[in-house]
Design a protein around this motif. Structure first.
Motif, short mmCIF file in Angstrom:
data_model
loop_
_atom_site.label_atom_id
_atom_site.label_comp_id
_atom_site.label_asym_id
_atom_site.label_seq_id
_atom_site.Cartn_x
_atom_site.Cartn_y
_atom_site.Cartn_z
N ILE A 184 -40.74 22.93 49.39
CA ILE A 184 -40.35 21.78 50.50
C ILE A 184 -40.10 22.83 51.86
O ILE A 184 -39.10 23.59 51.82
CB ILE A 184 -39.54 20.83 50.20
N VAL A 185 -40.75 22.60 52.66
CA VAL A 185 -40.44 23.44 54.16
C VAL A 185 -39.46 22.51 54.85
O VAL A 185 -39.27 21.44 55.32
CB VAL A 185 -41.62 23.54 54.99
N PHE A 186 -38.21 23.32 54.80
CA PHE A 186 -37.09 22.62 55.87
C PHE A 186 -37.24 23.38 56.89
O PHE A 186 -36.76 24.50 57.23
CB PHE A 186 -35.69 23.15 55.01
N SER A 187 -37.82 22.64 57.96
CA SER A 187 -38.18 23.11 59.28
C SER A 187 -37.16 23.19 60.33
O SER A 187 -37.20 23.95 61.36
CB SER A 187 -39.49 22.69 59.79
N MET A 221 -35.52 28.61 52.64
CA MET A 221 -35.77 27.24 52.56
C MET A 221 -36.74 26.95 53.68
O MET A 221 -37.50 25.79 53.55
CB MET A 221 -34.75 26.39 52.68
N GLY A 222 -36.94 27.57 54.82
CA GLY A 222 -38.03 27.46 55.71
C GLY A 222 -39.24 28.14 55.69
O GLY A 222 -40.26 27.93 56.20
N SER A 223 -39.56 28.91 54.43
CA SER A 223 -40.51 30.01 54.28
C SER A 223 -41.90 29.08 53.73
O SER A 223 -42.83 29.68 53.68
CB SER A 223 -40.11 31.06 53.39
N GLY A 224 -41.66 28.03 52.96
CA GLY A 224 -42.77 27.30 52.35
C GLY A 224 -42.77 27.56 51.08
O GLY A 224 -43.83 27.18 50.28
N LYS A 225 -42.02 28.45 50.39
CA LYS A 225 -42.16 28.69 49.25
C LYS A 225 -40.56 28.51 48.50
O LYS A 225 -39.76 28.51 49.27
CB LYS A 225 -42.34 30.41 49.04
N GLN A 226 -40.72 28.19 46.94
CA GLN A 226 -39.58 27.64 46.47
C GLN A 226 -38.59 28.76 46.44
O GLN A 226 -38.71 29.76 46.13
CB GLN A 226 -39.85 27.19 45.11
N MET A 227 -37.35 28.51 47.26
CA MET A 227 -36.09 29.19 47.07
C MET A 227 -35.76 29.42 45.34
O MET A 227 -35.48 28.42 44.87
CB MET A 227 -35.15 29.00 47.77
N ASP A 235 -30.82 16.98 56.50
CA ASP A 235 -31.45 17.02 57.57
C ASP A 235 -33.13 17.13 57.85
O ASP A 235 -33.62 16.54 58.55
CB ASP A 235 -31.01 18.53 58.55
N ASN A 236 -33.60 17.43 56.64
CA ASN A 236 -35.11 17.58 56.40
C ASN A 236 -35.70 16.35 55.55
O ASN A 236 -36.51 16.44 54.94
CB ASN A 236 -35.26 18.76 55.95
N PRO A 242 -37.95 21.58 43.93
CA PRO A 242 -37.05 21.99 44.66
C PRO A 242 -36.38 23.30 44.86
O PRO A 242 -36.55 24.00 44.00
CB PRO A 242 -35.73 20.92 44.01
N HIS A 243 -35.95 23.34 45.93
CA HIS A 243 -35.05 24.90 46.24
C HIS A 243 -33.89 24.70 45.28
O HIS A 243 -33.24 23.91 45.08
CB HIS A 243 -34.65 24.82 47.53
N VAL A 244 -33.76 26.00 44.69
CA VAL A 244 -32.73 26.16 43.55
C VAL A 244 -31.64 27.33 44.27
O VAL A 244 -32.08 28.52 44.61
CB VAL A 244 -33.28 26.88 42.36
N LEU A 245 -30.63 26.99 44.15
CA LEU A 245 -29.37 27.93 44.38
C LEU A 245 -28.49 28.07 43.29
O LEU A 245 -27.98 27.18 42.80
CB LEU A 245 -28.59 27.41 45.56
#
Length: 700
Positions: A249-252, A285-291, A316-317, A419-422
């Protein structure tokens, strides 16, 4: 060739179905390939035959060739022993057996030539060997056994089946003498040339049956290189393909919630390390690839606030965020910290654990599904089927090594898109482990402590100093501080540990009597409500001392606590000692950690204690821990592939880890999908090692 190596071990001459079943159960050896990968753990030099006349009792293992001249039996029943005189013409030595006497009497003949191998001893001026290895001299020399001989790990059950080290050696020799035996090369020619690696077939021959030290070293280097290189290659391919093929997901934007929190709500300045890490995560998270990022930070370095700021970017996104922790105590702590910040921003948060009441759970899940709940914190309860998100954008896993891969995968599947993963850990990871265990993740490190945090003073005290330690605790309580006293808890002896805890509690309450002092007790056998009640009493300052087991290792945050006493500290690993120490030093006052032990300490225990006293640097402690325990005992590695390393020692082969990492990175940059002709053997080898059909490559 793969078909030959995949042949069931029962078809090997001399093995058969019964021995094969035992090999499978005892050593996990199912195929010819498994047997070839059961490497020797040491070698004995059988090339030199000594003369008895030149031997002394302080020699290491030796072998002699000669004949038995007489046999005598002494003692009865359990005390029975067989003695024999052995000579080679230069002198005599006594040979003694306490076991296998009937076999020796039946098959060993005076006058026949034998080779004996064992450790000589000197008693009353006479040489003897107890239970030597015994072989027919003509067979020993004909089979080419005089030289470097491998020693293999085995078990008592296997020994009873004739598969002791020597039996395994014979089986491997039969396998390698088979005409179909050939180890095909799998490494590209340029890598073989660059690192001067011997070919794979020769490496396997020389790891099992080297003719000298040099051949064995070359074989070991080649095979260590190979197993590390393939582990790195596998991890880097997963990371590369995930970056290429798995959209995120792009968090722009960094919007209202993030900016308001950073500019108006955050009660302290971020360290430079925290700022750097937030920037790295924002870019991901803004790259368009899954973190898929690993966040390492020592105890108290401020990982939670970084995680919360990343949640704000997700919100925010237009998405939701969740955090999963391994225990209710830790989940509760994260929830309390996050809720404090979130309420100031008007965000809805909730805590979901196994103890959450049904009514609250129902309301929470409805809000989660309709999108009015922004942040969900919890334990493994988050992966239950009834938990459905409206739009999950960020998943944070704390102390992720305590969750299985399939458990984590269930969490990702709760989102329409990945989803992005941390992944966060307060257990510092040695560099070699980070490059292997977590080699598929991008890594961020918070290597700076918040301003005002004082290093914790650590001391080692023996049990006979207990009264002085209690006196010190009394002084700290008089200043308005609080103290933890922790007892070990080891699953195999819970009853004993429970008794130790209760005995300790009684001695503490005698030294600190009511009503002047109040003492809490917390342990794993308490019900969650009772445990939470005692935790909260201590947190509010109603009790001055908490006597506990390691349930407080993570998740207890009491800034007023300034003393941590760890009883029987020699029973703890370094990582656990460091985690426990991190429960104090969370306020502005000077804090102390006191390691209590008996005088009787092993070498490793003394090293652990010295390390704790010397440094508070978690990464330095992790390196020592790796040296002492080895990677196989570090939490979490068994599901990572490190358990498959048979020759490599990550504590001593650090340079090789770095070399293979760089080599694998170079190859992946040139040909990620391994389609070039020279890389096809690599691809086939990786595919042959995939043991199941499930693709976990999207799961960190």
């Amino acid at each position: 060739m793969p078909q030959f190596l995949d042949t069931s071990i029962e078809y090997l001459k001399g093995i058969g179905p019964q021995k094969a079943d035992t090999l499978k159960k005892e050593l996990g050896i199912f195929t010819y390939g498994d047997l070839l990968n059961h490497f020797p753990f040491r070698y004995v030099d059988r090339s030199h035959i000594y003369k008895i006349g030149e031997l002394k009792g302080d020699f290491a293992h030796i072998q002699v060739k000669g004949r038995f001249s007489s046999f005598t039996t002494e003692g009865e029943k359990q005390a029975k022993r067989l003695k024999a005189l052995f000579t080679d013409g230069t002198g005599f030595m006594e040979v003694v057996w306490f076991k296998g006497i009937n076999w020796i009497e039946k098959y060993v003949r005076p006058g026949k030539e034998y080779v004996l191998f064992g450790k000589p001893n000197e008693f009353m001026g006479k040489l003897n060997i107890v239970h030597p290895e015994l072989e027919d001299a003509s067979e020993f020399l004909a089979e080419g056994n005089a030289g470097f001989q491998p020693v293999y790990s085995t078990t008592e059950i296997l020994k009873r089946k004739g598969l002791d080290s020597r039996g395994l050696m014979k089986a491997i020799k039969v396998l390698m003498n088979d005409r179909a035996f050939k180890m095909e090369e799998i490494l590209p020619p340029d890598i073989l040339s660059e690192f001067r690696l011997i070919d794979r077939h020769t490496a396997f021959q020389n790891i099992h049956f080297p003719t000298n030290d040099n051949d064995q070293r070359k074989a070991q280097f080649r095979l260590k290189f190979e197993e590390l290189f393939f582990l790195q290659l596998k991890m880097l391919r997963i990371r590369g393909m995930r970056r290429k093929d798995v959209p995120g997901i792009v968090f722009s934007k960094v919007g209202h919630y993030f900016n308001t929190f950073y500019n108006e709500v955050l009660p302290f300045d971020l360290t430079n390390a925290q700022k750097r890490v937030v920037k790295e995560i924002r870019q991901d998270m803004g790259s368009g690839k899954q973190m898929n990022r690993l966040l390492q930070g020592d105890v108290g370095s401020g990982k939670t606030v970084v995680g919360f700021m990343c949640m704000l970017i997700a919100i925010d996104n237009g998405t939701q965020a969740c955090m999963m922790a391994p225990t209710e105590i830790l989940a509760q702590q994260h929830y309390n910290n996050i809720r404090k910040f979130a309420e100031d921003l008007g965000l809805n948060t909730a805590l979901l654990t196994g103890s959450t009441p049904q009514k609250a759970r129902k309301e929470m899940l409805a809000a989660l599904e309709n999108g009015t709940l922004h942040i969900l914190v919890g334990t493994h309860a988050l992966i239950e089927d009834k938990v459905k998100f409206n739009n999950l954008g960020l998943t944070i896993i704390d102390e992720q090594h305590r969750f299985g891969v399939q458990q984590r995968a269930k969490l990702w599947n709760k989102s329409l898109s990945m989803p992005h993963v941390l992944v966060m850990t307060a257990t510092p990871i040695p560099r070699t482990l980070a490059m292997t265990v977590y080699g598929d993740l991008d890594t961020s490190i918070i290597d700076e402590m918040p301003v005002g945090r004082k290093p914790i003073n650590t001391a080692h005290r023996y049990d006979n100093n207990r009264l002085r330690v209690f006196g010190f605790i009394e002084e700290e309580i008089a200043k308005g501080r609080q103290a933890y006293i922790v007892y070990p808890l080891i699953e195999e002896s819970e009853k004993l540990d429970y008794k130790n805890l209760m005995d300790g509690f009684e001695s503490v309450t005698r030294a600190f009597p009511a009503p002047k002092y109040q003492v809490s007790i917390v342990h794993g056998q308490m019900k969650p409500d009772a445990k939470e009640f005692e935790m909260q009493r201590f947190k509010r300052g109603e009790t001055q001392i908490m006597v506990a087991t390691t349930v407080i290792e993570v998740g207890v945050d009491v800034p007023n606590a300034s003393v941590m006493v760890i009883e029987s500290a020699e029973r703890f690993g370094l990582s656990q000692l460091h985690q426990l120490r991190g429960r104090v030093g969370r306020g502005a006052e000077q804090s102390y950690c006191i390691l209590m032990t008996s005088h009787k300490l092993s070498h490793d225990a003394r090293k652990r204690l010295e390390t704790m006293v010397r440094t508070t640097n978690g990464f330095e402690i992790a390196e020592v821990d790796l040296q002492l325990r080895g990677p196989g005992d570090i939490e979490g590695v068994r599901q990572s592939g490190i358990a498959d390393l048979k020759l490599t020692d990550l504590s001593t082969d650090k340079e090789l880890v770095t070399i293979t990492r760089h080599s694998a990175e170079k190859l992946i940059e040139a040909d990620m999908h391994l389609q070039l002709p020279q890389h096809r053997p690599l691809l086939h080898f990786l595919q042959s090692r995939r043991k199941d059909g499930v693709n976990w490559s999207r799961v960190s």
